[in-house]
Design an enzyme around this catalytic site. Structure first.
Site, PDB file in Angstrom:
ATOM      1  N   ASP A   1       0.826  -1.131   0.028  1.00 31.37           N
ATOM      2  CA  ASP A   1      -0.240  -0.291   0.194  1.00 31.37           C
ATOM      3  C   ASP A   1       0.888   1.392   0.056  1.00 31.37           C
ATOM      4  OD1 ASP A   1      -2.428  -1.508   0.096  1.00 31.37           O
ATOM      5  OD2 ASP A   1      -2.637  -1.214   2.215  1.00 31.37           O
TER       6      ASP A   1
ATOM      7  N   ASP B   1      -6.868  -1.403  -4.173  1.00 34.07           N
ATOM      8  CA  ASP B   1      -8.214  -1.071  -3.418  1.00 34.07           C
ATOM      9  C   ASP B   1      -9.256  -0.182  -3.812  1.00 34.07           C
ATOM     10  OD1 ASP B   1      -6.840  -2.775  -1.384  1.00 34.07           O
ATOM     11  OD2 ASP B   1      -5.910  -1.056  -0.584  1.00 34.07           O
TER      12      ASP B   1
END
Length: 196
Positions: free
Chosen positions: A155, A169
């Site tokens: 991330d 995401d």
């Protein structure tokens, strides 16, 4: 009813003589089947683009940002900061990596099952976003440390006072929002529209 189905792309099963009860011909069914294939192609195209953008961005982040200080994009309101997330989207459920891997695999299977009856371009886009995002994070879970089906997702998009996330995401969330909108509008994946 048969005319409406012909227009929105829902082929009926033709009778033996080549026409169904509404007067559509086998040629109409073939044209509609072609429209369905184009929707699958749209789904796969969106999925591939979402997947490649996610994969490329993660490769760049690992190569250039990991173990480096965050990069301010919009002051401290938005930063790029590399982290490894063993949980789900937005850092939720870090103790359930294997379960999230199984869920992502299940989502992919369901998308392919729905795709067999897909005649709606908006649904193709939504499902393509879901598929690309699910594949992006599943790739991390399978191939990244600490091990197969336990890998941590990369991330890097870090808004101020929010969880850090990635392009996969974002694709999943956008696809999910689009599905909710389509459902509220009464549009089904098979192209039918219903009023409740």
């Amino acid at each position: 009813m048969a005319e409406a189905e012909r227009i929105i792309g829902m082929p009926e099963n033709p009778d033996v003589d080549g026409t169904d009860e509404g007067g559509s011909t086998a040629a109409d069914a073939a044209v509609n089947a072609g429209r369905g294939k184009r929707k699958i192609l749209a789904l796969l195209s969106v999925a591939v683009v979402a997947y490649l953008l996610d994969l490329g961005s993660k490769m760049l982040v690992v190569a250039k940002l990991e173990h480096q200080p965050p990069i301010d994009i919009i002051g401290d309101w938005l930063q790029f900061r590399a982290i490894r997330n063993p949980g789900a989207a937005f850092g939720i459920g870090e103790a359930f990596t294997v379960i999230f891997t199984i869920i992502a695999t299940g989502v992919i299977v369901v998308i392919f099952r729905i795709a067999r009856k897909l005649y709606s371009l908006p649904w193709a886009i939504a499902l393509g976003l879901l598929l690309g995002g699910a594949l992006g994070n599943l790739t991390d879970r399978i191939f990244r440390a600490p091990g197969v089906f336990e890998g941590a997702v990369v991330d890097f998009i870090a808004p101020k006072n929010s969880a850090v996330f990635n392009l996969a995401d974002s694709a999943i969330v956008c696809g999910g929002i689009l599905i909710v909108i389509l459902s509220f509008k009464g549009l089904d994946p098979d192209g039918t529209v219903h009023k409740d």
